[in-house]
Enzyme design. Sequence first.
Site, PDB file in Angstrom:
ATOM      1  N   ASN A 165     -74.694   7.759  15.536  1.00 42.90           N
ATOM      2  CA  ASN A 165     -73.675   6.937  16.186  1.00 42.90           C
ATOM      3  C   ASN A 165     -73.288   5.836  15.200  1.00 42.90           C
ATOM      4  O   ASN A 165     -74.038   4.894  14.995  1.00 42.90           O
ATOM      5  CB  ASN A 165     -74.271   6.335  17.471  1.00 42.90           C
ATOM      6  CG  ASN A 165     -73.341   5.342  18.146  1.00 42.90           C
ATOM      7  OD1 ASN A 165     -72.167   5.227  17.796  1.00 42.90           O
ATOM      8  ND2 ASN A 165     -73.868   4.622  19.130  1.00 42.90           N
ATOM      9  N   TRP A 166     -72.097   5.998  14.598  1.00 46.16           N
ATOM     10  CA  TRP A 166     -71.685   5.041  13.566  1.00 46.16           C
ATOM     11  C   TRP A 166     -71.181   3.727  14.173  1.00 46.16           C
ATOM     12  O   TRP A 166     -70.928   2.776  13.454  1.00 46.16           O
ATOM     13  CB  TRP A 166     -70.599   5.657  12.674  1.00 46.16           C
ATOM     14  CG  TRP A 166     -71.089   6.809  11.833  1.00 46.16           C
ATOM     15  CD1 TRP A 166     -72.339   7.369  11.835  1.00 46.16           C
ATOM     16  CD2 TRP A 166     -70.332   7.553  10.864  1.00 46.16           C
ATOM     17  NE1 TRP A 166     -72.396   8.395  10.922  1.00 46.16           N
ATOM     18  CE2 TRP A 166     -71.189   8.540  10.316  1.00 46.16           C
ATOM     19  CE3 TRP A 166     -69.003   7.490  10.408  1.00 46.16           C
ATOM     20  CZ2 TRP A 166     -70.766   9.438   9.338  1.00 46.16           C
ATOM     21  CZ3 TRP A 166     -68.577   8.389   9.432  1.00 46.16           C
ATOM     22  CH2 TRP A 166     -69.452   9.353   8.901  1.00 46.16           C
ATOM     23  N   LYS A 167     -70.984   3.724  15.481  1.00 48.55           N
ATOM     24  CA  LYS A 167     -70.482   2.527  16.198  1.00 48.55           C
ATOM     25  C   LYS A 167     -69.198   2.013  15.521  1.00 48.55           C
ATOM     26  O   LYS A 167     -68.424   2.813  15.008  1.00 48.55           O
ATOM     27  CB  LYS A 167     -71.571   1.455  16.267  1.00 48.55           C
ATOM     28  CG  LYS A 167     -72.894   1.998  16.809  1.00 48.55           C
ATOM     29  CD  LYS A 167     -73.852   0.911  17.187  1.00 48.55           C
ATOM     30  CE  LYS A 167     -75.180   1.529  17.580  1.00 48.55           C
ATOM     31  NZ  LYS A 167     -76.095   0.575  18.153  1.00 48.55           N
ATOM     32  N   HIS A 217     -73.162   4.654  26.688  1.00 47.47           N
ATOM     33  CA  HIS A 217     -74.056   3.915  25.784  1.00 47.47           C
ATOM     34  C   HIS A 217     -74.286   2.525  26.387  1.00 47.47           C
ATOM     35  O   HIS A 217     -73.400   1.953  27.015  1.00 47.47           O
ATOM     36  CB  HIS A 217     -73.410   3.800  24.397  1.00 47.47           C
ATOM     37  CG  HIS A 217     -74.354   3.304  23.349  1.00 47.47           C
ATOM     38  ND1 HIS A 217     -74.677   1.977  23.235  1.00 47.47           N
ATOM     39  CD2 HIS A 217     -75.055   3.956  22.392  1.00 47.47           C
ATOM     40  CE1 HIS A 217     -75.553   1.836  22.238  1.00 47.47           C
ATOM     41  NE2 HIS A 217     -75.792   3.022  21.709  1.00 47.47           N
ATOM     42  N   GLU A 247     -74.288  -0.247  25.072  1.00 50.99           N
ATOM     43  CA  GLU A 247     -73.330  -1.252  24.604  1.00 50.99           C
ATOM     44  C   GLU A 247     -72.044  -1.199  25.428  1.00 50.99           C
ATOM     45  O   GLU A 247     -71.304  -2.191  25.489  1.00 50.99           O
ATOM     46  CB  GLU A 247     -73.063  -1.056  23.095  1.00 50.99           C
ATOM     47  CG  GLU A 247     -74.265  -1.513  22.283  1.00 50.99           C
ATOM     48  CD  GLU A 247     -74.406  -0.879  20.912  1.00 50.99           C
ATOM     49  OE1 GLU A 247     -73.446  -0.262  20.416  1.00 50.99           O
ATOM     50  OE2 GLU A 247     -75.506  -1.015  20.333  1.00 50.99           O
ATOM     51  N   GLU A 254     -82.384   5.859  25.755  1.00 49.78           N
ATOM     52  CA  GLU A 254     -82.335   4.768  24.785  1.00 49.78           C
ATOM     53  C   GLU A 254     -82.737   3.466  25.477  1.00 49.78           C
ATOM     54  O   GLU A 254     -81.894   2.811  26.117  1.00 49.78           O
ATOM     55  CB  GLU A 254     -80.909   4.601  24.253  1.00 49.78           C
ATOM     56  CG  GLU A 254     -80.377   5.822  23.548  1.00 49.78           C
ATOM     57  CD  GLU A 254     -79.327   5.453  22.517  1.00 49.78           C
ATOM     58  OE1 GLU A 254     -79.554   5.690  21.348  1.00 49.78           O
ATOM     59  OE2 GLU A 254     -78.290   4.885  22.902  1.00 49.78           O
ATOM     60  N   GLY A 277     -81.238  -1.182  17.831  1.00 45.62           N
ATOM     61  CA  GLY A 277     -80.858  -2.115  16.766  1.00 45.62           C
ATOM     62  C   GLY A 277     -81.836  -3.259  16.573  1.00 45.62           C
ATOM     63  O   GLY A 277     -81.508  -4.252  15.916  1.00 45.62           O
ATOM     64  N   SER A 319     -83.785   2.491  17.279  1.00 43.88           N
ATOM     65  CA  SER A 319     -84.408   2.139  15.993  1.00 43.88           C
ATOM     66  C   SER A 319     -85.171   3.302  15.357  1.00 43.88           C
ATOM     67  O   SER A 319     -86.228   3.100  14.767  1.00 43.88           O
ATOM     68  CB  SER A 319     -85.327   0.917  16.168  1.00 43.88           C
ATOM     69  OG  SER A 319     -84.565  -0.211  16.566  1.00 43.88           O
TER      70      SER A 319
HETATM   71  C1  PEP Z   1     -77.818   3.533  19.268  1.00 42.62           C
HETATM   72  O1  PEP Z   1     -77.044   2.600  19.297  1.00 42.62           O
HETATM   73  O2  PEP Z   1     -77.551   4.560  19.905  1.00 42.62           O
HETATM   74  C2  PEP Z   1     -79.047   3.379  18.514  1.00 42.62           C
HETATM   75  C3  PEP Z   1     -80.039   4.170  18.813  1.00 42.62           C
HETATM   76  O3  PEP Z   1     -79.060   2.411  17.551  1.00 42.62           O
HETATM   77  P1  PEP Z   1     -80.267   2.076  16.524  1.00 42.62           P
HETATM   78  O4  PEP Z   1     -80.755   3.387  15.962  1.00 42.62           O
HETATM   79  O5  PEP Z   1     -79.645   1.215  15.471  1.00 42.62           O
HETATM   80  O6  PEP Z   1     -81.313   1.387  17.319  1.00 42.62           O
END
Ligand code: PEP
Length: 244
Positions: free
Chosen positions: A8-10, A94, A96, A161, A167, A206
């Site tokens: 996921n490049w966001k 997600h 976010e 998640e 993050g 992460s």
């Molecule tokens: C995500 O946003 O889906 C995610 C898992 O981010 P990160 O790997 O940076 O925790």
Amino acid sequence: MRQLIAGNWKMNGLRADSLALARALAAGLEQPAGCDVLVCPPATVLAAVADALAGGGVMVGGQDCHPEPSGACTGDVSAPMLRDAGAGWVILGHSERRLGYGESNALVQEKARAAVAAGLTPIVCVGETEQQRLSGNAETVVAAQIDGSLPPGFAGVVAYEPVWAIGTGRTASEDDIVAMHRCIRSQLTETLGEAGAGLRILYGGSVKPAGAAALLALPGVGGALVGGASLVAADFLGIVRAAG
Ligand code: PEP
């Protein structure tokens, strides 16, 4: 079933960076990976990235979609638009978006329906906040997200998640991951019947190359959804290789 490693490049990457990243992934995967590999770039570069990766071993997806196929929805992107740009997948719900934009389970479910209607495979994200875990409600919250966010007959992917692990450099303990994946599986079969037994459940939060092999070997883990580490080709490829 093969594991799925999804990046996921966001909201990261202008055209040149995104194409360089896509090409580095394609070059690093000249030998077919032992897992399914997906990247979800920002909508602005999705078509360019899809073109750059066409015919190789890396699939492309969007990061969100609107429930309607078209209309007066300034700034939004619909599922058919993602499909038209070369996506085969879309991340939905997600944290976010759930937390930053108030997306409810019902809205995520509508989006999942729209995605399937457009020929996309949805990856529906679920996960508890730190407060919910500390108060002992993690499994109840996640089960309710599954029950409310998946349309009948859902044939996509679920990504667990924990919000506090995204993050932050913190990952859930192996015991907690296994317990939550078991809980999700049982909710999937309750909500979807037999169809829920075979769906992939990813872990996200992460995930880095170090530790990926151990994580991906945990019972019930069907792959990983990767944020930060998916922006560095060597790191993402390290996770892909850890999946086999
Ligand atoms: C995500 O946003 O889906 C995610 C898992 O981010 P990160 O790997 O940076 O925790």
